[in-house]
Design a protein around this motif. Structure first.
Motif, short mmCIF file in Angstrom:
data_model
loop_
_atom_site.label_atom_id
_atom_site.label_comp_id
_atom_site.label_asym_id
_atom_site.label_seq_id
_atom_site.Cartn_x
_atom_site.Cartn_y
_atom_site.Cartn_z
N PRO A 196 75.06 -15.35 2.70
CA PRO A 196 74.88 -14.21 1.80
C PRO A 196 75.97 -13.16 2.00
N ASP A 197 76.46 -12.63 0.89
CA ASP A 197 77.42 -11.52 0.88
C ASP A 197 78.77 -11.86 1.52
N ALA A 198 79.04 -13.14 1.76
CA ALA A 198 80.36 -13.53 2.26
C ALA A 198 81.39 -13.42 1.14
N VAL A 199 82.65 -13.24 1.53
CA VAL A 199 83.74 -13.12 0.56
C VAL A 199 84.80 -14.17 0.89
N ILE A 200 85.10 -15.03 -0.08
CA ILE A 200 86.13 -16.06 0.07
C ILE A 200 87.15 -15.85 -1.04
N GLU A 201 88.37 -15.48 -0.67
CA GLU A 201 89.41 -15.20 -1.67
C GLU A 201 90.71 -15.89 -1.28
N ASP A 202 91.35 -16.52 -2.29
CA ASP A 202 92.66 -17.14 -2.08
C ASP A 202 92.64 -18.01 -0.82
N ALA A 203 91.61 -18.83 -0.70
CA ALA A 203 91.39 -19.59 0.54
C ALA A 203 91.06 -21.03 0.21
N ARG A 204 91.13 -21.84 1.26
CA ARG A 204 90.67 -23.23 1.18
C ARG A 204 89.74 -23.46 2.36
N LEU A 205 88.49 -23.84 2.07
CA LEU A 205 87.49 -24.05 3.10
C LEU A 205 86.99 -25.48 3.08
N GLY A 206 86.81 -26.04 4.25
CA GLY A 206 86.14 -27.31 4.39
C GLY A 206 87.10 -28.46 4.62
N PRO A 207 86.46 -29.59 4.97
CA PRO A 207 85.02 -29.77 5.15
C PRO A 207 84.54 -29.25 6.51
N GLY A 208 83.21 -29.22 6.66
CA GLY A 208 82.61 -28.86 7.94
C GLY A 208 82.73 -27.41 8.32
N VAL A 209 82.65 -26.50 7.35
CA VAL A 209 82.80 -25.07 7.63
C VAL A 209 81.50 -24.35 7.31
N SER A 210 81.08 -23.48 8.22
CA SER A 210 79.91 -22.63 8.04
C SER A 210 80.36 -21.17 8.14
N VAL A 211 80.10 -20.40 7.09
CA VAL A 211 80.53 -19.00 7.02
C VAL A 211 79.28 -18.13 6.98
N GLY A 212 79.13 -17.23 7.94
CA GLY A 212 77.93 -16.43 8.07
C GLY A 212 77.84 -15.26 7.11
N ARG A 213 76.71 -14.57 7.17
CA ARG A 213 76.44 -13.43 6.30
C ARG A 213 77.55 -12.38 6.42
N GLY A 214 78.08 -11.97 5.27
CA GLY A 214 79.07 -10.90 5.23
C GLY A 214 80.42 -11.23 5.82
N ALA A 215 80.66 -12.48 6.19
CA ALA A 215 81.97 -12.87 6.73
C ALA A 215 82.99 -12.95 5.59
N GLN A 216 84.28 -12.90 5.97
CA GLN A 216 85.35 -12.93 4.98
C GLN A 216 86.42 -13.93 5.39
N VAL A 217 86.88 -14.70 4.39
CA VAL A 217 88.04 -15.57 4.56
C VAL A 217 88.99 -15.26 3.42
N ILE A 218 90.12 -14.65 3.74
CA ILE A 218 91.05 -14.18 2.71
C ILE A 218 92.45 -14.70 3.05
N GLY A 219 93.01 -15.47 2.12
CA GLY A 219 94.36 -15.98 2.32
C GLY A 219 94.47 -16.88 3.54
N ALA A 220 93.57 -17.85 3.67
CA ALA A 220 93.56 -18.70 4.86
C ALA A 220 93.00 -20.08 4.52
N ILE A 221 93.33 -21.04 5.38
CA ILE A 221 92.78 -22.40 5.31
C ILE A 221 91.93 -22.60 6.55
N VAL A 222 90.67 -22.96 6.33
CA VAL A 222 89.74 -23.12 7.45
C VAL A 222 88.99 -24.44 7.29
N ARG A 223 88.95 -25.22 8.37
CA ARG A 223 88.20 -26.47 8.34
C ARG A 223 87.47 -26.68 9.67
N HIS A 224 86.37 -27.38 9.62
CA HIS A 224 85.60 -27.78 10.81
C HIS A 224 85.41 -26.61 11.78
#
Length: 355
Positions: free
Chosen positions: A276-304
């Motif tokens: 809930p309330d997480a922000v994902i902008e200009d990013a690539r997520l996954g696979p195997g990614v868990s993003v918690g409440r209010g977390a932000q991923v901006i301009g990044a690649i995140v996996r596992h």
């Protein structure tokens, strides 16, 4: 039958994540680890559940389990081992049978099969057993027969030359006779009252101890790699739910996007969880990614990886993988390398100027 979940320890092997919070409240696929134990126990009709806590762990456990108001909390006076945690619940158990499920163990399936083996076999105790490749790091059981369950002949703790590959997992059923056994055994060389010693006493005393080959996967989330593997497993079991806002983005596979989350100009490859309330902008997520409440991923690649509530990853030049960021952790402006791996405690900051 009642159920007991020992959860008094912090989990030293998961430091620095557990400097500020105990291991059972760390998230896996958007939920505290201990919540999965509660769900399994309730799924087999056990409503009377107690969690064993310590002075240091009770408050964070209560906070993490605010949605579970009907749980009893029992205080363990000191870290005296798993047997000590169970022995302290004798008055609360009040003569009922007891299912014990460790707070930091994750099972694919519920305890239904173990409960049936316990009840149908006229047992004084029943143990969930898992076949493992290298059983030397576990308690190892010798079992009569090749079926799903059988009588346990012996248990050897961390044998150098195991007789079987059946590891004792963190799931047990007992009659009240376990409390008699715990009173009969001395503390171990490491100064703890061992539950395994009490079970061995029952076997020597002629009690019926059943072993049940628990189906599916099992994970003791004792180390960061275990936590990440468990996260990937649990994410793979979820479906696809979109409650948040998705704009100019591509979402593939099993992805849960909770209410209030915003996904913009991004690619999400499941399995993934966006809280809930997480922000994902200009990013690539996954696979195997868990993003918690209010977390932000901006301009990044995140996996596992696991990003806990309020964490922020921004402006990375490479891929963040196999990482865990605690609550409120901030990671940004990494050097121009292709791969990053981090283990960051709560409220920590890592910001390194790019090349």
């Amino acid at each position: 039958m009642k159920a007991l979940i020992p959860a008094a320890g912090f989990g030293s092997r998961l430091r620095p994540l557990t400097f500020s919070r105990p291991k059972p409240v760390l998230p896996v696929a958007g939920q505290p680890i201990i919540a999965y134990a509660l769900q399994h126990l309730r799924s087999v009709g056990i409503e009377d559940i107690a969690i064993v806590t310590s002075d240091a762990t009770e408050a964070p456990l209560r906070a993490a389990l605010a949605d579970w108001p009907d749980v009893t909390y029992l205080r363990q006076a000191y870290m005296g081992g798993l047997g000590h945690a169970v022995a302290g619940a004798e008055e609360w158990a009040d003569g009922d049978d007891l299912c014990v499920m460790l707070a930091d163990n994750l099972f694919e399936h519920s305890p239904a099969g173990l409960l049936q083996a316990f009840r149908d076999g006229g047992a004084h105790a029943a143990l969930a057993l898992i076949e493992v490749e290298d059983p030397r790091a576990f308690g190892v059981a010798e079992l009569d027969g090749e079926g799903a369950s059988g009588r346990v002949r012996s248990i050897v703790e961390k044998p150098e030359q195991p007789e079987t590959n059946l590891a004792v997992a963190g799931l047990y059923c007992f009659t009240p006779r376990i409390f008699e056994a715990l009173r009969q055994v001395p503390v171990s060389a490491r100064g703890e009252l061992e539950l395994t010693d009490a079970i061995s006493w029952l076997i020597r005393d002629g009690a019926v101890v059943r072993g049940y080959r628990q189906p599916g996967w099992w994970k003791d989330t004792g180390r960061p790699a275990d936590l990440l593997e468990a996260n990937a497993w649990m994410l793979a079991r979820q479906g696809s739910v979109q409650r948040g806002t998705v704009e100019h983005s591509l979402v593939q596979g099993n992805v849960v996007i909770e209410a209030g989350a915003q996904v913009c100009r991004s690619v999400i490859v499941g399995p993934a969880y966006i809280g809930p309330d997480a922000v994902i902008e200009d990013a690539r997520l996954g696979p195997g990614v868990s993003v918690g409440r209010g977390a932000q991923v901006i301009g990044a690649i995140v996996r596992h990886s696991i990003l806990e509530a309020g964490a922020c990853v921004s402006g990375l030049s490479g891929t963040l993988s196999d990482s865990i960021l605690g609550q409120g952790a901030q990671l940004s402006r990494q050097p121009a390398t292709s791969y990053h791996q981090c283990l960051m405690p709560d409220a920590s900051t890592l910001s390194i100027a790019g090349d």
